[in-house]
Motif scaffolding. Structure first.
Motif, short mmCIF file in Angstrom:
data_model
loop_
_atom_site.label_atom_id
_atom_site.label_comp_id
_atom_site.label_asym_id
_atom_site.label_seq_id
_atom_site.Cartn_x
_atom_site.Cartn_y
_atom_site.Cartn_z
N CYS A 189 0.83 -1.20 0.00
CA CYS A 189 0.00 0.00 0.00
C CYS A 189 0.87 1.25 0.00
CB CYS A 189 -0.91 0.00 1.23
SG CYS A 189 -2.10 -1.35 1.28
N LEU A 190 1.92 1.24 0.81
CA LEU A 190 2.87 2.35 0.84
C LEU A 190 3.50 2.54 -0.54
CD1 LEU A 190 4.79 4.44 2.08
CD2 LEU A 190 6.16 2.52 2.96
N GLU A 191 3.89 1.45 -1.17
CA GLU A 191 4.51 1.55 -2.49
C GLU A 191 3.54 2.07 -3.53
OE1 GLU A 191 7.13 -1.63 -3.74
OE2 GLU A 191 7.27 -2.36 -1.67
N TYR A 192 2.27 1.68 -3.43
CA TYR A 192 1.27 2.20 -4.36
C TYR A 192 1.17 3.73 -4.25
CZ TYR A 192 -3.25 4.10 -5.61
OH TYR A 192 -4.23 4.93 -6.09
N VAL A 193 1.09 4.25 -3.04
CA VAL A 193 0.97 5.70 -2.87
C VAL A 193 2.23 6.40 -3.37
CG1 VAL A 193 0.67 7.57 -1.20
CG2 VAL A 193 -0.63 5.45 -0.94
N LEU A 198 4.74 9.82 -7.48
CA LEU A 198 5.80 9.99 -8.47
C LEU A 198 5.22 10.13 -9.88
CD1 LEU A 198 8.46 7.39 -7.22
CD2 LEU A 198 8.69 9.89 -7.21
N THR A 199 4.14 9.43 -10.15
CA THR A 199 3.51 9.51 -11.47
C THR A 199 2.95 10.91 -11.73
OG1 THR A 199 3.01 7.15 -11.43
CG2 THR A 199 1.75 8.47 -12.98
N LYS A 225 -4.56 -0.37 -4.18
CA LYS A 225 -5.43 0.74 -3.78
C LYS A 225 -6.63 0.23 -2.98
CE LYS A 225 -8.17 4.57 -5.57
NZ LYS A 225 -8.68 5.28 -6.77
N ALA A 226 -7.22 -0.88 -3.44
CA ALA A 226 -8.37 -1.44 -2.73
C ALA A 226 -7.99 -1.88 -1.32
CB ALA A 226 -8.93 -2.62 -3.51
#
Length: 244
Positions: A189-193, A198-199, A225-226
């Motif tokens: 989840c941390l990596e997703y954010v 960054l995107t 994200k879910a």
């Protein structure tokens, strides 16, 4: 300066700011709607913006209505607190030395050492400082991993407590901020954010190009994200519905 207006059957708090684009936010726990608008934007444009997002707003209001209210935490022995997605039992110890937290991973325990007369607010600060230090320890390696994948580099980054978001990005300064609450979530989840923010260095808006880039950089981002937005009973959920 703000005022309350009615749009498409919704009560909306309108705030005028020196910004370039409209932003609507739905706040927990009761689904309050707030729209931030450029100073000179005609109100008709704001009505059109809200009407186009009415279903999105109502979806978030319905989600907040079904969430269990967060428990009032006293930061005392026996409470459950989360670290990297795993629940830990808090054990509070009186100490005359330095206030600190020690992770007992094998036991599933967080040992918090604080003065005997410490208040819940003071113990909360001790735990928050420990959480902040752990998150800051992890971010350099994650940035080194994901910046080459995304093809964008953050000039600066930081951690702060956020009420309504998991992260933000200042595209002009190339600076990103991450919510302290992310340390309580699983690392994916941390990596997703992190990848999400960054995107934004490629695309400021949440448009088709942005989500296409997310598909390219992190094909399984929807799963993360879910998981990120799954509320944990009794734990505060800092994010609100937020659309640019």
């Amino acid at each position: 300066m703000s005022k309350t207006i009615q749009i498409a059957g919704l009560e909306v708090e309108l705030v005028r700011k020196a910004i370039r684009t409209l932003r609507v936010t739905v706040y927990p726990p009761h689904g309050r709607v707030r729209v931030a608008a450029p100073l000179r934007l005609p109100e008709a444009n704001i009505h059109e913006f809200i009407e186009a997002r009415r279903a999105w707003i109502q979806k978030h209001q319905a989600r907040f209505a079904t969430q269990t209210p967060a428990a009032e935490l006293s930061y005392s022995t026996g409470e459950t607190h989360y670290y990297q997605g795993r629940p830990y039992q808090l054990r509070v110890h009186a100490t005359e030395g330095r206030a600190r937290v020690v992770l007992q991973e094998d036991e599933g325990v967080l040992d918090l050492y604080a003065p005997a007369a410490s208040t819940p607010a003071e113990r909360q600060q001790v735990l928050a400082a420990w959480y902040r230090a752990r998150l800051k320890e992890q971010l350099p390696a994650l940035l080194a991993r994901w910046e080459p994948v995304v093809g964008a580099r953050a000039a600066a980054w930081g951690v702060k407590q956020m009420r309504t978001r998991w992260g933000t990005c200042n595209t002009r300064a190339h600076r990103i901020w991450l919510s302290l609450e992310l340390i309580k979530k699983p690392q994916d989840c941390l990596e997703y954010v992190l990848v999400h923010e960054l995107t934004h260095l490629h695309e400021r808006l949440h448009n088709a190009r942005f989500w296409g880039l997310m598909d390219q950089f992190m094909p399984d981002w929807r799963q993360h994200k879910a998981r990120l937005n799954q509320a944990v009973p009794g734990q505060p959920q800092p994010t609100a519905g937020d659309a640019d």
